[in-house]
Design an enzyme around this catalytic site. Structure first.
Site, mmCIF file in Angstrom:
data_model
loop_
_atom_site.group_PDB
_atom_site.id
_atom_site.type_symbol
_atom_site.label_atom_id
_atom_site.label_comp_id
_atom_site.label_asym_id
_atom_site.label_seq_id
_atom_site.Cartn_x
_atom_site.Cartn_y
_atom_site.Cartn_z
ATOM 1 N NE ARG A 51 -3.273 8.145 -9.440
ATOM 2 C CZ ARG A 51 -3.928 7.779 -8.335
ATOM 3 N NH1 ARG A 51 -3.276 7.402 -7.269
ATOM 4 N NH2 ARG A 51 -5.260 7.801 -8.312
ATOM 5 C CG ASP A 72 -6.270 8.607 6.077
ATOM 6 O OD1 ASP A 72 -6.176 8.987 7.254
ATOM 7 O OD2 ASP A 72 -6.772 9.313 5.190
ATOM 8 C CG PHE A 82 -4.317 16.180 0.581
ATOM 9 C CD1 PHE A 82 -5.426 15.370 0.763
ATOM 10 C CD2 PHE A 82 -3.792 16.327 -0.698
ATOM 11 C CE1 PHE A 82 -6.012 14.716 -0.317
ATOM 12 C CE2 PHE A 82 -4.369 15.677 -1.785
ATOM 13 C CZ PHE A 82 -5.476 14.879 -1.589
ATOM 14 C CD GLU A 98 -3.079 0.729 0.212
ATOM 15 O OE1 GLU A 98 -2.479 1.479 -0.580
ATOM 16 O OE2 GLU A 98 -4.315 0.736 0.331
ATOM 17 C CG ASP A 99 -0.818 4.722 -1.728
ATOM 18 O OD1 ASP A 99 -1.584 3.936 -1.129
ATOM 19 O OD2 ASP A 99 -1.245 5.665 -2.421
HETATM 20 C C1 PRP Z 1 -5.910 5.562 -0.614
HETATM 21 C C2 PRP Z 1 -4.746 4.641 -0.273
HETATM 22 C C3 PRP Z 1 -5.406 3.522 0.463
HETATM 23 C C4 PRP Z 1 -6.560 4.202 1.174
HETATM 24 C C5 PRP Z 1 -6.175 4.463 2.580
HETATM 25 O O1 PRP Z 1 -6.491 5.115 -1.794
HETATM 26 O O2 PRP Z 1 -4.075 4.190 -1.412
HETATM 27 O O3 PRP Z 1 -5.883 2.513 -0.402
HETATM 28 O O4 PRP Z 1 -6.809 5.439 0.491
HETATM 29 O O5 PRP Z 1 -7.232 5.040 3.292
HETATM 30 P P1 PRP Z 1 -7.879 4.390 4.583
HETATM 31 O O6 PRP Z 1 -6.754 3.870 5.457
HETATM 32 O O7 PRP Z 1 -8.605 5.552 5.203
HETATM 33 O O8 PRP Z 1 -8.815 3.300 4.169
HETATM 34 P P2 PRP Z 1 -7.498 6.020 -2.669
HETATM 35 O O9 PRP Z 1 -8.896 5.687 -2.269
HETATM 36 O O10 PRP Z 1 -7.072 7.449 -2.597
HETATM 37 O O11 PRP Z 1 -7.294 5.437 -4.143
HETATM 38 P P3 PRP Z 1 -6.019 5.492 -5.124
HETATM 39 O O12 PRP Z 1 -4.944 4.614 -4.490
HETATM 40 O O13 PRP Z 1 -6.541 4.904 -6.397
HETATM 41 O O14 PRP Z 1 -5.569 6.911 -5.276
#
Ligand code: PRP
Length: 168
Positions: free
Chosen positions: A159, A97, A146, A93-94
């Site tokens: 990105r 949150d 952010f 995961e990146d």
């Molecule tokens: C982001 C990130 C995780 C998630 C984390 O994805 O890559 O998957 O949010 O949030 P959380 O811990 O509150 O669940 P995003 O929905 O922005 O999609 P993306 O990776 O396609 O940009």
């Protein structure tokens, strides 16, 4: 836009993570599971620095809620194309949150009986956590900013930036 983590700092940390993960998975094949879209750059860099044999697959998840807030409801937009049963699986995961996305994915994959299941996240916003979930490996702990770059977006932009920036 303000620089938070330079390209060099990220690359050094990714190399250290890859070294640790390679040691922990030494002699074992690993199935890397990238969470689209954000993780694709981190996954590409991490995978190229790992020494155990790897296979790769991807999932895409959607979380529902208003605006940027996760409501706690997550679903697969794209599931894995391979079985995880009996395999050593590493979710990539990146960012973590609230933790809702990773907790959901972890539970869903665990139910498919992998041999082992671990999670690596490049960024961890611990103070935002709503569920009790902690990745096995974390690149950087960050404050509640952010952030964009290195896979992370704002309206699909940024990105491709090699560093990570905070956005006002
Ligand atoms: C982001 C990130 C995780 C998630 C984390 O994805 O890559 O998957 O949010 O949030 P959380 O811990 O509150 O669940 P995003 O929905 O922005 O999609 P993306 O990776 O396609 O940009």
């Amino acid at each position: 836009m303000k620089i938070l983590l330079s390209e060099k700092k990220i690359q050094l940390r990714v190399r250290a993570l890859a070294r640790q993960i390679s040691k922990d998975f030494s002699g074992k094949e690993v199935l890397l599971v990238g969470v689209l879209k954000g993780a694709f750059i981190f996954m590409a860099d991490l995978a190229r620095k790992m020494t155990p044999p790897v296979k790769m697959d991807f999932v895409r998840l959607a979380s529902y809620g208003s605006g940027t807030q996760s409501s706690g409801k997550v679903k697969f937009l794209k599931d894995l194309e391979t079985s995880v049963q009996g395999k050593n699986v590493l979710i990539i995961e990146d960012i973590v949150d609230t933790g809702i996305t990773l907790q959901y994915l972890y539970q869903r994959l665990q139910a498919r009986k992998p041999r082992s299941l671990k999670v690596v996240a490049l960024l961890d916003k611990m103070e935002r956590r709503k569920v009790n979930f902690q990745p096995d490996y974390v690149g950087f702990q960050i404050k509640d900013h952010f952030v964009v770059g290195y896979g992370l977006d704002c309206g699909e932009k940024y990105r491709n930036l090699p560093g990570i920036y905070t956005l006002k």
